[in-house]
Design an enzyme around this catalytic site. Structure first.
Site, PDB file in Angstrom:
ATOM      1  N   HIS A 138      -9.823   2.835  -0.002  1.00 55.40           N
ATOM      2  CA  HIS A 138      -8.407   2.445   0.015  1.00 55.40           C
ATOM      3  C   HIS A 138      -8.121   1.617  -1.235  1.00 55.40           C
ATOM      4  CE1 HIS A 138      -4.502   1.302   1.058  1.00 55.40           C
ATOM      5  NE2 HIS A 138      -4.675   0.779   2.258  1.00 55.40           N
ATOM      6  N   GLU A 179      -0.268   5.600  13.435  1.00 53.40           N
ATOM      7  CA  GLU A 179       0.285   6.793  12.797  1.00 53.40           C
ATOM      8  C   GLU A 179       0.065   8.051  13.618  1.00 53.40           C
ATOM      9  OE1 GLU A 179      -1.105   8.171   9.022  1.00 53.40           O
ATOM     10  OE2 GLU A 179      -3.016   7.138   9.215  1.00 53.40           O
ATOM     11  N   CYS A 195       0.798  -1.224   0.000  1.00 55.40           N
ATOM     12  CA  CYS A 195       0.000   0.000   0.000  1.00 55.40           C
ATOM     13  C   CYS A 195       0.830   1.274   0.000  1.00 55.40           C
ATOM     14  CB  CYS A 195      -0.961  -0.013   1.187  1.00 55.40           C
ATOM     15  SG  CYS A 195      -2.150  -1.360   1.103  1.00 55.40           S
ATOM     16  N   HIS A 244      -2.215   8.332   6.271  1.00 52.27           N
ATOM     17  CA  HIS A 244      -2.620   7.065   5.668  1.00 52.27           C
ATOM     18  C   HIS A 244      -4.083   6.805   6.017  1.00 52.27           C
ATOM     19  CE1 HIS A 244      -2.122   3.119   3.903  1.00 52.27           C
ATOM     20  NE2 HIS A 244      -2.600   2.557   5.002  1.00 52.27           N
ATOM     21  N   PHE A 289       1.032  -3.424   4.195  1.00 52.88           N
ATOM     22  CA  PHE A 289       1.283  -4.795   4.631  1.00 52.88           C
ATOM     23  C   PHE A 289       2.697  -5.199   4.218  1.00 52.88           C
ATOM     24  CE2 PHE A 289      -3.391  -6.464   4.633  1.00 52.88           C
ATOM     25  CZ  PHE A 289      -3.653  -5.663   5.734  1.00 52.88           C
TER      26      PHE A 289
END
Length: 417
Positions: A346, A320, A169, A309, A405
């Site tokens: 996403h 985050e 990602c 994110h 990931f």
């Protein structure tokens, strides 16, 4: 002579918006593009919602042969690249082809084409031993992710460095970081950098269902993506692409180009911890932020906006938030932070480039896009997440981060020119 990469063109295919103008209108308006899945029958899945792009390849200018040959992800990339080149005002025919480069990111490659072809070859799964004679001539291309970058390179006749960046990602951020490095080091004069993913298929949905990463708020899809909200229950899958034209600032100014932003810093780190898990302290993301700011020669207190994110999973949003506090110090409480995944979902590898496009447009308009659907803040997420409504805000520096990931953590810094 120092070479400085700048963004002079933007092309976008996004849920709810085709083209960069419509994209900014959606984001600045705080509108969501999440809805029930229509691209396949999702009736048996835990999560039956997604952010789909209303994309007609013929209307977008692709020929019948291109449509037959290209997977949906490749179609997104080529259409976005064409818009970016047109937006930049460049005449690529006037540039030596070996000085034009391409860097495209993707997390899952030609997923839709592969799954559709497997269904045919396996007779909808009834045959364990597939019959290859039923495969389309382009099946090999679907199996090789670099096809996505090759399609863009062929479309613009680029003969310089061509790369497919696949880092989960963070692919979109990393592809632009790679493209910026090509400009800095003098390997190319123009780089088409961005990312694409079209993952909305049964196999992708099944994978994320299995680990319960996606939202099951099927009754209210428009409000299902809720980053930083106390009631969030996972991310909403999306699709799309964004491609940026990068060139050296001196040359861009010489030809009178519109410059959206300078790519002034980039860094990436790995947490070497877990395939999907994140440590709560956010140390590796903080490290990437610190080094990206150091490369840009920018103090943390000068950051005017953080594009998070913000996936909407419990662990990511807390992770985050901790990373911002660790890297920006007390300034983390003063700087506006938002997640556009609340509006466009996403799109895995593509989202980083879509977010950088949003950051460049935010600098251009001096407006921070909001975090939609944020009504009940998680007490552990206690920063200024710009809930629901866009905000006019003077800013010269924007920070965008990504988490993927595999432990990937990336950060990019854009500055106003």
């Amino acid at each position: 002579m120092k070479r400085t990469p700048v963004i002079t063109g933007i092309g976008v295919v996004a849920p709810g918006a085709l083209g960069s103008i419509a994209y900014w209108d959606l984001l600045s308006g705080g509108r969501t593009a999440t809805r029930p899945i229509s691209l396949f029958d999702a009736g048996g899945f835990r999560s039956r919602i997604a952010a789909e792009a209303d994309f007609d390849p013929a209307a977008a200018g692709l020929s019948a042969q291109e449509i037959r040959r290209m997977d949906r992800a490749a179609q997104f990339a080529v259409v976005s690249a064409r818009e970016a080149v047109e937006d930049s005002g460049l005449s690529l025919a006037a540039i030596e082809p070996e000085r034009v480069a391409v860097a495209i990111g993707s997390a899952v490659g030609c997923t839709m084409g592969l799954e559709e072809e497997y269904a045919v070859l396996a007779d909808d799964g009834r045959r364990w031993l597939v019959d290859h004679t039923y495969g389309v001539p382009h099946l090999y291309g679907y199996m090789v992710p670099s096809t996505l970058a090759v399609e863009v390179a062929q479309d613009v006749a680029a003969e310089g460095p061509v790369a497919l960046i696949s880092t989960g990602c963070t692919s979109g951020l990393d592809a632009v970081g790679h493209g910026a490095a090509l400009i800095r080091e003098g390997s190319a004069d123009v780089v088409l950098a961005g990312a694409t993913d079209a993952p909305l298929s049964p196999i992708t949905s099944a994978c994320f269902d299995a680990i319960r990463a996606t939202s099951a708020n099927n009754d209210d899809p428009a409000h299902a993506s809720r980053p930083f909200d106390a009631h969030r229950d996972g991310f909403v899958l999306g699709e799309g692409a964004a491609v940026l034209v990068l060139e050296d600032k001196t040359e861009a100014r010489r030809r009178g180009a519109r410059i959206y932003a300078e790519v002034s810093g980039f860094a990436s780190r790995s947490n070497a911890f877990h395939m999907t898990g994140l440590k709560p302290d956010g140390a590796e993301m903080a490290e990437a932020i610190t080094h990206a700011l150091r490369q840009a020669e920018i103090d943390p207190t000068d950051v005017g906006y953080v594009n998070a994110h913000g996936s909407g999973t419990k662990q990511n949003d807390r992770h985050e938030t901790a990373a911002f506090k660790r890297s920006l110090g007390a300034h983390a409480y003063r700087v506006p932070v938002s997640s556009i995944k609340s509006m466009i979902g996403h799109s895995l590898g593509a989202i980083g480039s879509l977010e950088l496009a949003a950051c460049a447009l935010a600098l251009d308009h001096q407006v921070v896009p909001p975090t939609a659907n944020l009504h009940n803040a998680d007490p552990e997420c206690d920063l200024d997440y710009v809930p629901n409504t866009a905000r006019e805000h003077k800013m010269d520096v924007v920070l965008s981060v990504g988490s993927g990931f595999g432990g990937f953590q990336s950060a990019a810094v854009l500055t106003k020119v």
